[in-house]
Scaffold this active site. Structure first.
Site, PDB file in Angstrom:
ATOM      1  N   GLY A   1      91.433 -26.662  -3.695  1.00 48.11           N
ATOM      2  CA  GLY A   1      92.415 -27.726  -3.560  1.00 48.11           C
ATOM      3  C   GLY A   1      91.761 -29.074  -3.416  1.00 48.11           C
ATOM      4  CG  HIS A   2      91.900 -33.584  -4.078  1.00 49.56           C
ATOM      5  ND1 HIS A   2      90.596 -33.991  -4.176  1.00 49.56           N
ATOM      6  CD2 HIS A   2      92.632 -34.709  -3.891  1.00 49.56           C
ATOM      7  CE1 HIS A   2      90.536 -35.306  -4.052  1.00 49.56           C
ATOM      8  NE2 HIS A   2      91.760 -35.762  -3.872  1.00 49.56           N
TER       9      HIS A   2
ATOM     10  CG  ASP B   1     112.513 -22.827  -9.072  1.00 51.53           C
ATOM     11  OD1 ASP B   1     112.586 -23.231 -10.253  1.00 51.53           O
ATOM     12  OD2 ASP B   1     111.653 -23.212  -8.272  1.00 51.53           O
TER      13      ASP B   1
ATOM     14  CG  ASP C   1     107.317 -27.836  -7.327  1.00 48.09           C
ATOM     15  OD1 ASP C   1     107.832 -28.964  -7.398  1.00 48.09           O
ATOM     16  OD2 ASP C   1     107.839 -26.806  -7.780  1.00 48.09           O
TER      17      ASP C   1
ATOM     18  CE  LYS D   1     111.019 -31.631  -8.091  1.00 48.61           C
ATOM     19  NZ  LYS D   1     111.476 -30.486  -8.828  1.00 48.61           N
TER      20      LYS D   1
ATOM     21  CB  CYS E   1     113.581 -31.287  -3.853  1.00 54.14           C
ATOM     22  SG  CYS E   1     112.463 -30.383  -4.898  1.00 54.14           S
TER      23      CYS E   1
END
Ligand SMILES: Cc1cc2nc3c(=O)[nH]c(=O)nc-3n(C[C@H](O)[C@H](O)[C@H](O)COP(=O)(O)OP(=O)(O)OC[C@H]3O[C@@H](n4cnc5c(N)ncnc54)[C@H](O)[C@@H]3O)c2cc1C
Length: 724
Positions: free
Chosen positions: A522-523, A608, A449, A405, A402
């Site tokens: 998904g990818h 969160d 996310d 970010k 994170c």
């Protein structure tokens, strides 16, 4: 544009023993482009047993004798898998692990040592093996902290290790002022220390007598029981602590591998390759050197390391292997309880305080090789770069997880111009954890996310990313429904792609299944570096829990410690202790499902804690609720090591932007306060709950294993942050 060098080979090192630790150091100093190295070890550190008697005697701290495998793996560009190998599928070239999906290998090396378990009835329940260190050192410290009034210790095994340990334990207890200590060494053979020359044996025995240590030879221990031992002939012996140091036992699972073994040890040729499988190498105590059998001793693991590193590199790059020619005898430096030691080689040697200092210097030099890892030259700064680019490239490397970010200022600036939803069934509350959709009669929440790899371990990253994405769903009080994966793998050979994707999907599925959700698709793509993300939907009741329900007087409850961004930044910079990082990884893969179930029924507002840090997410919640907050800084739980690293000046690269986003809020200038702006990866839940419910909720969270706390109170003044 230059082609990146793709990964084409998997080298898996099983066991972080002495040989592999040195191999990793060598590969760190001279990496092999295109190679992925994986080290598998149950814990984040490995002991250097040469210093174990000194630790037991109280001369060294635990950290001083532990090789930090987390730092070493980072230095070597290797991924560290904290798990235990349980078997090999040699046809599929896979290592089976106790706690996760198998790992593929092109080349494998074993350095797993021996097991300290003794095959004596009751020993597993009531005895204490000298290995592994973790268990032994913890039990010994507990014994020393609260010894019985007249401690009775039995050491099974009268070799050098057993006698050194007996001396060290007697010394430690006597130095603590306990004179009435009974230490007994029990040896099945007619003589103790029979690997030593008679002169050295007599001198060690004399030292043992000085410490009042009893020696019994020709005794067979038939059983270990609570409070004592049963010996052959019907005798019993009382013992408060029964230590096993009776020689080497091979690890049992090797017998199932189909490799050629001798007495349970992997038979290797002069080049340290298995006699039956050219893709497998072995060194240290777990190997049997067919060309030059030697006793089990760390010195041979250390001496084998350069040859092992050379030969692994040779097989990976198409060069010639070399032979390992171990010395016939080696210098033994045996510690004698206090800071005194005896040296022995070729049957003779001196004794004294200076020998201990000599041994101490050798041991510390060995450990320094891992503590002070050489600084590898950074790539030259770019020439003719745009203004500011060279300076930016020379700064702290960007954080991952994170910490990677986009900062709150830039994000809000970019999103400010977005039009509100047109559709009546899209009910996004700005800044909320997940968007809210009305689908038929149901309320669905949806979030996405993505984490940049803070680790080279795709399995770990997948589990943390899955928990991280689920955090938004839990924060809304919703039940997870379906997930879509979005995966970028670094360029690698097709066989490695398949194995890595399988690892990621197995890891993620484990998390989503446990949360009651399915992976629906998904990818995936190849790219510059590993990153994993998930889009997750959840089903919420009539009113999902938002950010806007907090009321003045509510208590603020946090379900997990903070400081992960600082620790991950410290780990990248080789500054963090491996034990901190091991504990952090464990916490990040714990997830917040149970915490959500406990908090959701009472929470008026919940979020969160992720990239913007505790203070940032708290203030988002307060702004949405039209309230402010008073934080009790001392009550906020922090991860072990995070405050020390913050005090040492370590910050995530996102810290400054998180701090700036708090505007003129006054934070104390302390390391702990800095952690309030630390981005969290897979962080805990922060809930505003009625004040009278807080204590019971924290109790329930703690009972479920969370390091939770009541960290503050909601106040009336809108947008105000007070730190108490
Ligand atoms: C009290 C004591 C004092 C000693 N003093 C000396 C001395 O002064 N000099 C000397 O030469 N020797 C000494 N020895 C012997 C020495 O400890 C060993 O010979 C040496 O540690 C062997 O090193 P290694 O690399 O083979 O394995 P180890 O150092 O035993 O390391 C093995 C590693 O593999 C890991 N592992 C185990 N099983 C698995 C698995 N299934 N999957 C993944 N990882 C696994 C373990 O956790 C450990 O980290 C002493 C031993 C004892 C007990």
């Amino acid at each position: 544009m230059q082609n990146p060098i793709p990964l084409t080979r998997d080298l898996v090192l099983i066991g972080g023993g002495h040989a592999h630790a040195l191999v990793l150091r060598r590969f760190g100093m001279r990496p092999v482009p295109g190679l992925r190295i994986t080290l598998v070890n149950p814990g984040p550190t490995a002991p250097y047993t040469g210093m174990l008697p000194g630790h037991v005697a109280g001369h060294y701290t635990r950290e001083e004798l532990e090789i930090d495998l987390v730092r070493l793996a980072r230095f070597a560009g290797a991924r560290l898998v904290l798990d235990r190998a349980t078997g090999l599928d040699r046809d599929r070239r896979e290592v089976h692990l106790a706690g996760r999906a198998p790992l593929r290998y092109d080349l494998l090396s074993l350095d797993i040592g021996i097991t300290g378990d003794l095959d004596i009835p009751g020993f597993a329940e009531h005895g204490l093996p000298a290995k592994p260190l973790e268990r032994f050192a913890t039990a010994w410290e507990a014994f020393v902290a609260a010894p019985p009034p007249t401690p009775r210790i039995a050491v099974i095994g009268g070799g050098v290790a057993g006698c050194e340990l007996a001396l060290a334990m007697a010394h430690r207890l006597q130095a603590a002022g306990i004179s009435d200590v009974a230490v007994t060494v029990l040896e099945a053979r007619a003589e103790v220390l029979n690997e030593l020359a008679p002169g050295a044996r007599q001198r060690i025995l004399a030292q043992m007598r000085d410490y009042g240590i009893e020696v019994e030879t020709g005794v067979t221990v038939e059983a270990v029981e609570a409070g004592g031992l049963r010996l052959a002939g019907g005798r019993t012996m009382e013992s408060d602590l029964t230590v096993g140091a009776a020689g080497a036992q091979p690890q049992g699972w090797l017998a199932e591998t189909g490799l050629e073994l001798r007495d349970g040890y992997v038979v290797v040729d002069a080049q340290l390759r298995s006699a039956s499988d050219p893709r497998i190498f072995a060194a240290g105590d777990c190997a049997h050197l067919r060309h030059a059998p030697r006793p089990k001793a760390g010195v041979y693991a250390v001496r084998a390391a350069p040859v092992l590193a050379w030969n692994l590199r040779a097989d990976l790059t198409g060069r010639q292997r070399r032979a390992f020619r171990p010395q016939r005898d080696f210098l033994r430096l045996i510690s004698l309880g206090g800071k005194r030691a005896l040296a022995q080689k070729w049957g003779t040697g001196p004794e004294g305080d200076w020998v201990w200092r000599w041994k101490d210097r050798i041991d510390r030099k060995f450990m320094d090789g891992f503590a002070t890892l050489p600084r590898m030259a950074a790539p030259a700064p770019p020439k003719d770069a745009a203004i500011g680019a060279a300076a930016a490239a020379a700064g702290q490397p960007p954080c991952a997880g994170c910490g990677a970010k986009i900062g709150p200022g830039a994000l809000q600036g970019a999103l400010a111009g977005l039009a509100p939803p047109l559709r009546p069934d899209v009910r996004a509350a700005p800044g909320d954890d997940a968007a809210v959709l009305r689908v038929g009669g149901e309320t669905q929440v949806i979030t996405t996310d993505h984490l940049r790899g803070f680790t080279l371990d795709p399995w770990l990253l997948a589990q943390v990313a899955a928990h991280h994405a689920l955090g938004d769903i839990w924060a809304m009080g919703a039940q997870p429904q379906a997930a879509l994966a979005s995966i970028t793998l670094p360029h690698m050979a097709p066989a490695m792609q398949q194995a890595t994707l399988a690892e990621i999907m197995t890891a993620a599925q484990e998390v989503f299944r446990a949360a009651g959700a399915d992976i629906a698709g998904g990818h995936s793509t190849l790219g510059a570096e590993l990153s994993i993300g998930f889009t997750v939907t959840g089903l919420a009741g009539a009113r999902p829990i938002g950010l806007d329900g907090a009321r003045a007087g509510d208590a603020l409850v946090l379900s997990a410690p903070i400081g992960s961004g600082t620790l991950l930044a410290a780990e990248m910079a080789l500054k963090a202790r491996g034990t901190w990082i091991g504990a952090l990884w464990e916490a990040m893969t714990r997830g917040q499902a149970q915490a959500a179930a406990i908090l959701a029924p009472e929470a008026r507002a919940m979020t969160d804690v992720t990239g913007f840090g505790l203070a940032g997410h708290l203030m988002n919640m307060m702004r949405a609720s039209g309230t402010g907050a008073r934080l009790e800084l001392a009550a906020v739980p922090v991860f072990d090591g995070a405050e020390a690293m913050a005090a040492a000046g370590v910050r995530s690269t996102l810290y400054a932007e998180n701090r700036a986003a708090l505007g003129d809020a006054v934070l104390p200038d302390t390391p702990r306060a800095a952690l309030l702006c630390d981005p969290q990866t897979g962080g805990g839940l922060l809930a505003a709950v009625p004040a009278d419910a807080a204590q019971a909720l924290v109790g329930e969270l703690e009972a479920a294993g969370y390091r939770a706390a009541r960290i503050g109170t909601v106040i009336e003044t809108a947008g105000r942050l007070e730190i108490a």
